[in-house]
Motif scaffolding. Structure first.
Motif, PDB file in Angstrom:
ATOM      1  N   GLY A  60       0.804  -1.218   0.000  1.00  0.00           N
ATOM      2  CA  GLY A  60       0.000   0.000   0.000  1.00  0.00           C
ATOM      3  C   GLY A  60       0.835   1.265   0.000  1.00  0.00           C
ATOM      4  O   GLY A  60       0.544   2.221  -0.733  1.00  0.00           O
ATOM      5  N   ARG A  61       1.875   1.267   0.794  1.00  0.00           N
ATOM      6  CA  ARG A  61       2.758   2.437   0.855  1.00  0.00           C
ATOM      7  C   ARG A  61       3.475   2.654  -0.483  1.00  0.00           C
ATOM      8  O   ARG A  61       3.628   3.793  -0.945  1.00  0.00           O
ATOM      9  N   GLU A  62       3.895   1.558  -1.098  1.00  0.00           N
ATOM     10  CA  GLU A  62       4.572   1.659  -2.398  1.00  0.00           C
ATOM     11  C   GLU A  62       3.611   2.148  -3.478  1.00  0.00           C
ATOM     12  O   GLU A  62       4.006   2.938  -4.344  1.00  0.00           O
ATOM     13  N   VAL A  63       2.372   1.694  -3.438  1.00  0.00           N
ATOM     14  CA  VAL A  63       1.370   2.174  -4.387  1.00  0.00           C
ATOM     15  C   VAL A  63       1.196   3.681  -4.248  1.00  0.00           C
ATOM     16  O   VAL A  63       1.129   4.411  -5.246  1.00  0.00           O
ATOM     17  N   CYS A  64       1.138   4.160  -3.012  1.00  0.00           N
ATOM     18  CA  CYS A  64       1.018   5.607  -2.768  1.00  0.00           C
ATOM     19  C   CYS A  64       2.169   6.378  -3.403  1.00  0.00           C
ATOM     20  O   CYS A  64       1.957   7.395  -4.076  1.00  0.00           O
ATOM     21  N   LYS A  65       3.381   5.914  -3.190  1.00  0.00           N
ATOM     22  CA  LYS A  65       4.557   6.593  -3.734  1.00  0.00           C
ATOM     23  C   LYS A  65       4.488   6.680  -5.255  1.00  0.00           C
ATOM     24  O   LYS A  65       4.787   7.727  -5.842  1.00  0.00           O
ATOM     25  N   LEU A  66       4.089   5.582  -5.884  1.00  0.00           N
ATOM     26  CA  LEU A  66       4.019   5.560  -7.347  1.00  0.00           C
ATOM     27  C   LEU A  66       2.922   6.487  -7.865  1.00  0.00           C
ATOM     28  O   LEU A  66       3.110   7.186  -8.868  1.00  0.00           O
ATOM     29  N   LYS A 121       2.654   6.738  10.626  1.00  0.00           N
ATOM     30  CA  LYS A 121       3.161   6.300   9.326  1.00  0.00           C
ATOM     31  C   LYS A 121       2.501   7.069   8.186  1.00  0.00           C
ATOM     32  O   LYS A 121       3.145   7.407   7.184  1.00  0.00           O
ATOM     33  N   LEU A 122       1.221   7.368   8.333  1.00  0.00           N
ATOM     34  CA  LEU A 122       0.529   8.168   7.329  1.00  0.00           C
ATOM     35  C   LEU A 122       1.116   9.574   7.282  1.00  0.00           C
ATOM     36  O   LEU A 122       1.284  10.160   6.202  1.00  0.00           O
ATOM     37  N   ALA A 123       1.423  10.114   8.455  1.00  0.00           N
ATOM     38  CA  ALA A 123       1.969  11.466   8.539  1.00  0.00           C
ATOM     39  C   ALA A 123       3.316  11.567   7.812  1.00  0.00           C
ATOM     40  O   ALA A 123       3.642  12.613   7.244  1.00  0.00           O
ATOM     41  N   GLU A 124       4.095  10.486   7.812  1.00  0.00           N
ATOM     42  CA  GLU A 124       5.373  10.486   7.094  1.00  0.00           C
ATOM     43  C   GLU A 124       5.155  10.661   5.593  1.00  0.00           C
ATOM     44  O   GLU A 124       5.884  11.400   4.933  1.00  0.00           O
ATOM     45  N   ILE A 125       4.142   9.979   5.072  1.00  0.00           N
ATOM     46  CA  ILE A 125       3.846  10.085   3.641  1.00  0.00           C
ATOM     47  C   ILE A 125       3.362  11.489   3.304  1.00  0.00           C
ATOM     48  O   ILE A 125       3.802  12.099   2.319  1.00  0.00           O
ATOM     49  N   LYS A 126       2.479  12.018   4.133  1.00  0.00           N
ATOM     50  CA  LYS A 126       1.939  13.358   3.893  1.00  0.00           C
ATOM     51  C   LYS A 126       3.028  14.424   3.993  1.00  0.00           C
ATOM     52  O   LYS A 126       3.064  15.374   3.195  1.00  0.00           O
ATOM     53  N   ALA A 127       3.936  14.275   4.950  1.00  0.00           N
ATOM     54  CA  ALA A 127       5.006  15.253   5.133  1.00  0.00           C
ATOM     55  C   ALA A 127       5.916  15.322   3.899  1.00  0.00           C
ATOM     56  O   ALA A 127       6.447  16.385   3.575  1.00  0.00           O
ATOM     57  N   SER A 176       4.924  14.805   0.779  1.00  0.00           N
ATOM     58  CA  SER A 176       4.187  15.389  -0.366  1.00  0.00           C
ATOM     59  C   SER A 176       2.907  16.057   0.134  1.00  0.00           C
ATOM     60  O   SER A 176       1.799  15.608  -0.182  1.00  0.00           O
ATOM     61  N   PRO A 177       3.026  17.112   0.915  1.00  0.00           N
ATOM     62  CA  PRO A 177       1.845  17.707   1.576  1.00  0.00           C
ATOM     63  C   PRO A 177       0.774  18.196   0.613  1.00  0.00           C
ATOM     64  O   PRO A 177      -0.419  18.173   0.956  1.00  0.00           O
ATOM     65  N   GLN A 178       1.150  18.663  -0.575  1.00  0.00           N
ATOM     66  CA  GLN A 178       0.165  19.186  -1.517  1.00  0.00           C
ATOM     67  C   GLN A 178      -0.587  18.078  -2.254  1.00  0.00           C
ATOM     68  O   GLN A 178      -1.636  18.340  -2.850  1.00  0.00           O
ATOM     69  N   SER A 179      -0.067  16.866  -2.200  1.00  0.00           N
ATOM     70  CA  SER A 179      -0.652  15.766  -2.975  1.00  0.00           C
ATOM     71  C   SER A 179      -1.414  14.758  -2.132  1.00  0.00           C
ATOM     72  O   SER A 179      -2.017  13.831  -2.683  1.00  0.00           O
ATOM     73  N   VAL A 180      -1.404  14.921  -0.805  1.00  0.00           N
ATOM     74  CA  VAL A 180      -1.913  13.872   0.069  1.00  0.00           C
ATOM     75  C   VAL A 180      -2.949  14.394   1.065  1.00  0.00           C
ATOM     76  O   VAL A 180      -2.766  15.450   1.681  1.00  0.00           O
ATOM     77  N   GLU A 181      -4.027  13.624   1.204  1.00  0.00           N
ATOM     78  CA  GLU A 181      -4.980  13.789   2.296  1.00  0.00           C
ATOM     79  C   GLU A 181      -4.920  12.509   3.115  1.00  0.00           C
ATOM     80  O   GLU A 181      -4.780  11.417   2.548  1.00  0.00           O
ATOM     81  N   MET A 182      -4.995  12.612   4.429  1.00  0.00           N
ATOM     82  CA  MET A 182      -4.879  11.420   5.253  1.00  0.00           C
ATOM     83  C   MET A 182      -6.048  11.293   6.221  1.00  0.00           C
ATOM     84  O   MET A 182      -6.668  12.278   6.610  1.00  0.00           O
ATOM     85  N   MET A 183      -6.342  10.042   6.594  1.00  0.00           N
ATOM     86  CA  MET A 183      -7.416   9.760   7.536  1.00  0.00           C
ATOM     87  C   MET A 183      -7.110   8.448   8.253  1.00  0.00           C
ATOM     88  O   MET A 183      -6.806   7.441   7.592  1.00  0.00           O
ATOM     89  N   ARG A 184      -7.168   8.483   9.575  1.00  0.00           N
ATOM     90  CA  ARG A 184      -7.004   7.228  10.306  1.00  0.00           C
ATOM     91  C   ARG A 184      -8.283   6.410  10.163  1.00  0.00           C
ATOM     92  O   ARG A 184      -9.376   6.877  10.485  1.00  0.00           O
ATOM     93  N   ILE A 185      -8.147   5.200   9.647  1.00  0.00           N
ATOM     94  CA  ILE A 185      -9.300   4.309   9.490  1.00  0.00           C
ATOM     95  C   ILE A 185      -8.920   2.908   9.957  1.00  0.00           C
ATOM     96  O   ILE A 185      -7.958   2.319   9.464  1.00  0.00           O
ATOM     97  N   ASP A 186      -9.680   2.405  10.914  1.00  0.00           N
ATOM     98  CA  ASP A 186      -9.617   0.996  11.283  1.00  0.00           C
ATOM     99  C   ASP A 186     -10.775   0.335  10.553  1.00  0.00           C
ATOM    100  O   ASP A 186     -11.940   0.605  10.852  1.00  0.00           O
TER     101      ASP A 186
END
Length: 242
Positions: A15-21, A38-44, A46-56
């Motif tokens: 999932g993380r690799e898919v996000c990067k691509l 971990k989500l915050a690392e991805i957003k940090a 690429s802040p302009q390209s990412v929206e994040m939400m904690r979901i269980d």
């Protein structure tokens, strides 16, 4: 038209690799998982390209949180479900079996149904699911894992038929990898281990080509072909350890 994707299970592994691509390809990406750090690392990155939400995916509020992420993203063209759990459990520990069902069946169904209904009302889109070749046959060493992956294979096929019955522009791609080098397999020794970035790249390629089912890679396609040829009365007697 902006390309918008949501990845469930974005915090690690495939999932993380898919996000990067997707981000590198200019997509606006909504990322979701249980681990916010971990989500915050991805957003940090690429802040302009990412929206994040904690979901269980097993929580009662998962559908509402998913729709909130869709709203924050401004819509969704591609939905990728990468969330899943699985362990070898020859001792048949009840907790392992039930927690696997909780994520791979309940959570999976909840997320897929929510996004299917959203797309049905909003011009459609692509839904990709990472299942597994484990769904091909029942595996004694991992009963709930193989059974839940078979459920996912069948459920995706059923919803694909439903989309056609209702004349919806919703396309499905069922990605069936073998062993992938992710935290899920950490500490074990597995044959034909695949790189998660390679799998992520092949996943997106399969979606773009509108493949219905894609076994990754060629070695596992051969393995699955022969698995399916084995009669059940022989399969029941096999000793498959991993």
């Amino acid at each position: 038209m902006m390309k918008r994707a949501i990845v469930i299970g974005a915090s690690s592994g495939i999932g993380r690799e898919v996000c990067k691509l997707l981000i590198a390809d200019g997509w606006h990406v909504g990322i979701a998982a249980r681990r916010e750090d971990k989500l915050a690392e991805i957003k940090a990155a690429s802040p302009q390209s990412v929206e994040m939400m904690r979901i269980d995916v097993t929580a009662d509020d998962a559908p509402e949180r998913l729709l909130a992420l869709v709203k924050a993203l401004g819509g969704v063209n591609l939905f990728v479900f990468c969330s899943g759990v699985g362990k070898q459990n020859a001792g048949l520990d009840r907790g392992v079996e039930l927690s696997t069902v909780d994520v791979n069946v309940k959570g999976f169904t909840c997320m897929i149904d929510t996004i299917f209904n959203y797309m049905a009302e909003n011009l459609g889109g692509d839904i990709a699911v990472i299942s597994s070749i484990a769904g091909t046959k029942g595996l004694g060493v991992a009963p709930s894992y193989s059974a839940t992956k078979a459920y996912q294979n069948t459920y995706v096929q059923a919803l694909e038929q439903l989309a056609n019955m209702r004349r919806l522009h919703i396309r499905f791609t069922d990605i069936c990898p073998g062993f992938v080098d992710t935290p899920l397999l950490a500490g074990g020794k597995y044959p034909m281990l695949m790189d998660k970035t390679v799998v992520a790249r092949k996943l997106l390629r399969a979606v773009k080509a509108h493949r219905h089912v894609r076994v990754i890679d060629w070695r596992y396609r051969i393995l699955v072909f022969f698995w399916r040829l084995i009669p059940n009365f022989i399969w029941r007697k096999l000793n498959i350890k991993s």
